[in-house]
Design a protein around this motif. Structure first.
Motif, short mmCIF file in Angstrom:
data_model
loop_
_atom_site.label_atom_id
_atom_site.label_comp_id
_atom_site.label_asym_id
_atom_site.label_seq_id
_atom_site.Cartn_x
_atom_site.Cartn_y
_atom_site.Cartn_z
N THR A 30 -30.89 17.33 6.05
CA THR A 30 -32.07 18.08 6.44
C THR A 30 -31.67 18.98 7.22
OG1 THR A 30 -32.15 16.38 8.31
CG2 THR A 30 -33.42 15.83 6.07
N THR A 31 -32.58 20.07 7.09
CA THR A 31 -32.24 21.37 7.68
C THR A 31 -32.58 21.21 9.18
OG1 THR A 31 -33.27 22.72 5.91
CG2 THR A 31 -33.24 23.60 8.05
N GLY A 37 -21.66 32.30 11.45
CA GLY A 37 -22.92 31.99 10.95
C GLY A 37 -23.29 32.30 9.66
N THR A 38 -22.41 32.96 8.93
CA THR A 38 -22.85 33.48 7.58
C THR A 38 -21.44 33.18 6.58
OG1 THR A 38 -24.22 35.22 8.48
CG2 THR A 38 -23.14 35.42 5.94
N LEU A 70 -25.09 29.55 7.76
CA LEU A 70 -24.56 28.21 8.38
C LEU A 70 -25.42 27.47 9.50
CD1 LEU A 70 -20.67 29.21 8.09
CD2 LEU A 70 -21.99 27.73 6.47
N ASN A 71 -26.22 28.30 10.14
CA ASN A 71 -27.08 27.53 11.22
C ASN A 71 -28.14 26.76 10.72
OD1 ASN A 71 -24.95 28.53 13.13
ND2 ASN A 71 -26.29 30.17 13.67
N SER A 72 -28.89 27.57 9.79
CA SER A 72 -30.20 26.97 9.38
C SER A 72 -29.96 26.57 8.07
CB SER A 72 -31.31 28.09 9.07
OG SER A 72 -30.99 29.10 8.08
N ILE A 105 -29.69 21.40 14.62
CA ILE A 105 -29.40 20.90 16.12
C ILE A 105 -27.82 20.74 16.10
CG2 ILE A 105 -29.44 18.79 17.33
CD1 ILE A 105 -32.31 18.41 15.84
N TRP A 106 -27.30 20.20 15.06
CA TRP A 106 -25.77 20.20 15.07
C TRP A 106 -24.91 21.52 15.20
CZ3 TRP A 106 -22.33 17.66 16.74
CH2 TRP A 106 -20.99 17.52 16.25
N ALA A 107 -25.58 22.48 14.37
CA ALA A 107 -25.07 23.76 14.34
C ALA A 107 -25.09 24.23 15.72
CB ALA A 107 -25.57 24.83 13.36
N SER A 108 -26.12 24.06 16.22
CA SER A 108 -26.26 24.77 17.78
C SER A 108 -25.39 23.90 18.79
CB SER A 108 -28.02 24.38 18.18
OG SER A 108 -28.75 25.01 17.46
N LEU A 109 -25.17 22.58 18.70
CA LEU A 109 -24.15 21.97 19.59
C LEU A 109 -22.86 22.61 19.23
CD1 LEU A 109 -25.27 18.32 18.98
CD2 LEU A 109 -25.75 19.84 20.92
#
Length: 268
Positions: free
Chosen positions: A5-6, A61-62, A80-82, A11-15
């Motif tokens: 799920t996006t 991020g890309t 890669l973030n969203s 959330i995980w990418a932010s961490l």
């Protein structure tokens, strides 16, 4: 094929991004990242390190690459973030995921496959193993080591939380060569079209790797039937070229649905 799920991925990418910035002071996000890595089975930790490290993966991020094995090559662009996706071809179709809907331009009929929703991040998931199984909502279980065709492997079983992605009943088994810790093969089930297939495995062998920006990512994999705990008939090969990682994220407007595009209703 499972599509996480996006919301969870963001959330995980932010961490991950927080944990990789040495200029920032320790934070709860960084502590959560460290704790999660420590909870992953050692064979997966070693595999992630052999492929360049989860911290390095999280810096980008890309991601873009070309699926060169298609009769009409496809260019894939991923935030890669969203985890938004844009797939373009020279003339046949354009497909996108804008964070909510999967769309196809000029219309759904332009995509030759059975389901745009199923396909939109299918290649990305196979390409991005083992990194993506560190996402939240993924369950890891170490299996006994095994020798297969004379080669010793560590194996990790992967399942998903009930609210994760389009196909949470999908299952994976990742095979890491003990000699170099690299991902060599996976078993996987596909429940998107039929939930009863949860324990009916296929196989995929990673045959060639390339190192891009310090990350070891695949350039070729081949899919097989999995019969009697062995490789069966070959299904086909996927070739990946023109891989690029960038630290910044793509322009969000690239993923927006064109006015003339059609949204996939996710019907099987």
């Amino acid at each position: 094929m499972n599509k996480t799920t996006t919301q969870a991925l963001v959330i995980w990418a932010s961490l991950l991004v927080v944990s990789c910035d040495s200029k920032k002071s320790p934070s709860s996000g960084e502590q959560s990242f460290t704790t999660r890595i420590q909870q992953i089975p050692s064979a997966l930790q070693e595999g992630l390190k052999a492929h360049g490290g989860l911290e390095k993966w999280a810096k980008y991020g890309t991601l873009s690459y070309t699926v060169a094995s298609k009769s009409i090559p496809e260019k894939h662009l991923i935030d890669l973030n969203s985890r938004k996706v844009l797939i373009t071809t020279d003339s046949t179709f354009t497909m996108g995921f804008d964070g909510k809907d999967v769309w196809v331009s000029p219309n759904l009929a332009a995509y030759p496959g059975s389901s745009a929703t199923f396909y939109h991040n299918l290649v990305f998931y196979f390409f991005s193993l083992p990194f993506v199984v560190a996402d939240p909502g993924v369950n890891h279980n170490a299996l006994p080591d095994i020798t297969f065709d004379g080669v010793a492997y560590s194996r990790i079983s992967i399942t998903f939380g009930s609210d994760v992605g389009e196909s949470p009943d999908d299952q994976y088994i990742l095979w890491f060569r003990k000699s170099d810790k690299l991902l060599s093969m996976i078993n996987y089930s596909v429940t998107y079209f039929d939930p009863a297939n949860a324990s009916k495995f296929n196989a995929m062998v990673y045959e060639e790797w390339q190192t891009v920006n310090g990350l070891k990512v695949p350039s070729k994999w081949t899919s097989y039937k999995w019969e009697n705990d062995s490789l069966g008939d070959k299904r086909g090969a996927t070739l990946i070229t023109d891989v690029s990682f960038q630290e910044g994220t793509p322009d969000a407007t690239l993923f927006q649905k064109p006015e003339t595009a059609e949204i996939d209703n996710k019907g099987n």
